[in-house]
Scaffold this motif. Structure first.
Motif, PDB file in Angstrom:
ATOM      1  N   ALA A   1       0.830  -1.211   0.000  1.00 30.26           N
ATOM      2  CA  ALA A   1       0.000   0.000   0.000  1.00 30.26           C
ATOM      3  C   ALA A   1       0.861   1.256   0.000  1.00 30.26           C
ATOM      4  O   ALA A   1       0.602   2.205  -0.742  1.00 30.26           O
ATOM      5  CB  ALA A   1      -0.927  -0.010   1.218  1.00 30.26           C
ATOM      6  N   MET A   2       1.915   1.265   0.821  1.00 31.71           N
ATOM      7  CA  MET A   2       2.783   2.433   0.863  1.00 31.71           C
ATOM      8  C   MET A   2       3.574   2.595  -0.426  1.00 31.71           C
ATOM      9  O   MET A   2       3.820   3.708  -0.883  1.00 31.71           O
ATOM     10  CB  MET A   2       3.732   2.349   2.055  1.00 31.71           C
ATOM     11  N   GLU A   3       3.968   1.479  -1.044  1.00 35.98           N
ATOM     12  CA  GLU A   3       4.651   1.557  -2.340  1.00 35.98           C
ATOM     13  C   GLU A   3       3.728   2.202  -3.366  1.00 35.98           C
ATOM     14  O   GLU A   3       4.148   3.032  -4.179  1.00 35.98           O
ATOM     15  CB  GLU A   3       5.068   0.159  -2.810  1.00 35.98           C
ATOM     16  N   CYS A   4       2.449   1.823  -3.316  1.00 33.92           N
ATOM     17  CA  CYS A   4       1.447   2.386  -4.214  1.00 33.92           C
ATOM     18  C   CYS A   4       1.285   3.886  -3.966  1.00 33.92           C
ATOM     19  O   CYS A   4       1.223   4.685  -4.914  1.00 33.92           O
ATOM     20  CB  CYS A   4       0.121   1.653  -4.011  1.00 33.92           C
ATOM     21  N   ILE A   5       1.238   4.276  -2.698  1.00 31.27           N
ATOM     22  CA  ILE A   5       1.060   5.684  -2.336  1.00 31.27           C
ATOM     23  C   ILE A   5       2.279   6.509  -2.727  1.00 31.27           C
ATOM     24  O   ILE A   5       2.167   7.618  -3.250  1.00 31.27           O
ATOM     25  CB  ILE A   5       0.761   5.798  -0.827  1.00 31.27           C
ATOM     26  N   VAL A   6       3.475   5.958  -2.475  1.00 26.79           N
ATOM     27  CA  VAL A   6       4.709   6.653  -2.837  1.00 26.79           C
ATOM     28  C   VAL A   6       4.792   6.865  -4.344  1.00 26.79           C
ATOM     29  O   VAL A   6       5.173   7.931  -4.821  1.00 26.79           O
ATOM     30  CB  VAL A   6       5.940   5.873  -2.324  1.00 26.79           C
ATOM     31  N   GLU A   7       4.426   5.818  -5.108  1.00 30.17           N
ATOM     32  CA  GLU A   7       4.437   5.952  -6.566  1.00 30.17           C
ATOM     33  C   GLU A   7       3.476   7.047  -7.017  1.00 30.17           C
ATOM     34  O   GLU A   7       3.779   7.840  -7.914  1.00 30.17           O
ATOM     35  CB  GLU A   7       4.050   4.621  -7.231  1.00 30.17           C
ATOM     36  N   HIS A   8       2.316   7.112  -6.357  1.00 29.63           N
ATOM     37  CA  HIS A   8       1.341   8.143  -6.719  1.00 29.63           C
ATOM     38  C   HIS A   8       1.880   9.535  -6.404  1.00 29.63           C
ATOM     39  O   HIS A   8       1.820  10.440  -7.241  1.00 29.63           O
ATOM     40  CB  HIS A   8       0.035   7.918  -5.955  1.00 29.63           C
ATOM     41  N   LEU A   9       2.433   9.717  -5.201  1.00 30.10           N
ATOM     42  CA  LEU A   9       2.897  11.042  -4.781  1.00 30.10           C
ATOM     43  C   LEU A   9       4.102  11.516  -5.589  1.00 30.10           C
ATOM     44  O   LEU A   9       4.174  12.674  -5.999  1.00 30.10           O
ATOM     45  CB  LEU A   9       3.254  11.020  -3.296  1.00 30.10           C
ATOM     46  N   PHE A  10       5.056  10.612  -5.820  1.00 31.26           N
ATOM     47  CA  PHE A  10       6.315  11.024  -6.424  1.00 31.26           C
ATOM     48  C   PHE A  10       6.345  10.913  -7.947  1.00 31.26           C
ATOM     49  O   PHE A  10       7.193  11.532  -8.597  1.00 31.26           O
ATOM     50  CB  PHE A  10       7.471  10.203  -5.851  1.00 31.26           C
TER      51      PHE A  10
END
Length: 296
Positions: free
Chosen positions: A99-108
């Motif tokens: 989930a955090m990998e997904c969120i990081v990809e979205h943000l960055f």
């Protein structure tokens, strides 16, 4: 004026005209509030009423089955990103690391590209791959020395310059430009690091900071062991430790697990460490089954 914020650190210290207002931190989203947010997001992405209802109900059920990402679902920003990723055709993450990998990809990556496109900005994009070590060093330092999740911007610049100079030779001027770009352009445009009153900075979200810290620690086994040995008994570091154990390779899991202090008496810290050890063993697919049986 009173401001209600879902951010763990609140917004009272953010550099804005509302900084002098009373600030209250909203409690985590309840299951009903999560369902309502899902419905609103689906309605925003999809105007077909019948399909909207079916999609909302289906997505609510799917998210409820993801017990490992409960804390993320309770945060409006993180939940909105997960919903948006799903509605754009992506599978929901199966655990909190995914989930955090997904969120990081979205943000960055995705969010950055979208904002630059809308602003007709054709300048160089922020490269997360080459900057994630700097973000990791910064996030860990904030946890080590600052209880409110922020630190002085000048001190942060000195810290990152020292780190880069320790990794290279004769690149001091170039390193200074890298750090300057990180704060003046890249993170400001992304909205990941925000400026507070005075010269203090902080990550926009505590879970993002915890993830960045664990990712940095996981790249060096000795560094990870030293962190666990020093901070495992601190409840404030709970999520960082869990992230770290899930990120470490299977070959290093046992050695890292053995750094958790043995239970010696009935103190609160020993009881907390016992529960932490059980949680690590239950959550990790890398944990030897015999470890859990021995603890029980």
């Amino acid at each position: 004026i009173a401001i209600f914020s879902s951010r763990e650190y609140g917004i009272a210290n953010i550099n804005s005209p509302f900084s002098a207002s009373d600030t209250y931190t909203i409690a985590p989203l309840s299951a009903l509030q999560q369902d309502e947010l899902i419905k609103k997001c689906v309605e925003h992405y999809n105007g077909l009423i019948d399909n909207t209802r079916r999609t909302s109900e289906f997505l609510s059920v799917k998210l409820r089955t993801l017990q490992d990402v409960d804390r993320m679902k309770e945060n409006p920003m993180l939940l909105t990103i997960l919903i948006g990723q799903y509605l754009q055709g992506n599978e929901l993450p199966h655990n909190n690391i995914a989930a955090m990998e997904c969120i990081v990809e979205h943000l960055f990556v995705k969010h950055q590209q979208s904002r630059k496109y809308e602003a007709f900005d054709y300048t160089k994009s922020f490269d997360y791959t080459s900057n994630k070590m700097l973000l990791g060093v910064l996030s860990k330092e904030m946890f080590d020395h600052y209880n409110d999740g922020s630190m002085d911007k000048t001190q942060a610049e000195i810290l990152l310059n020292q780190y880069l100079n320790s990794q290279t030779t004769g690149q001091e001027l170039n390193n200074a430009h890298i750090v300057d770009d990180l704060f003046r352009h890249d993170t400001h445009q992304l909205g990941v690091i925000e400026e507070r009153v005075g010269s203090r900075i902080s990550f926009i979200n505590r879970q993002l900071q915890e993830f960045m810290t664990a990712r940095y620690l996981s790249l060096d086994e000795k560094r990870a062991e030293a962190f666990v040995r020093e901070h495992a008994s601190e409840t404030a570091m709970h999520q960082v430790v869990l992230f770290l154990f899930e990120m470490m390779p299977a070959s290093a899991f046992v050695r890292l697990y053995r750094t958790l202090k043995p239970i010696t008496d009935n103190s609160y810290k020993d009881y907390y460490l016992y529960k932490l050890k059980l949680e690590v063993l239950v959550r990790s697919i890398k944990a030897p089954k015999q470890f859990l049986l021995d603890e029980l």
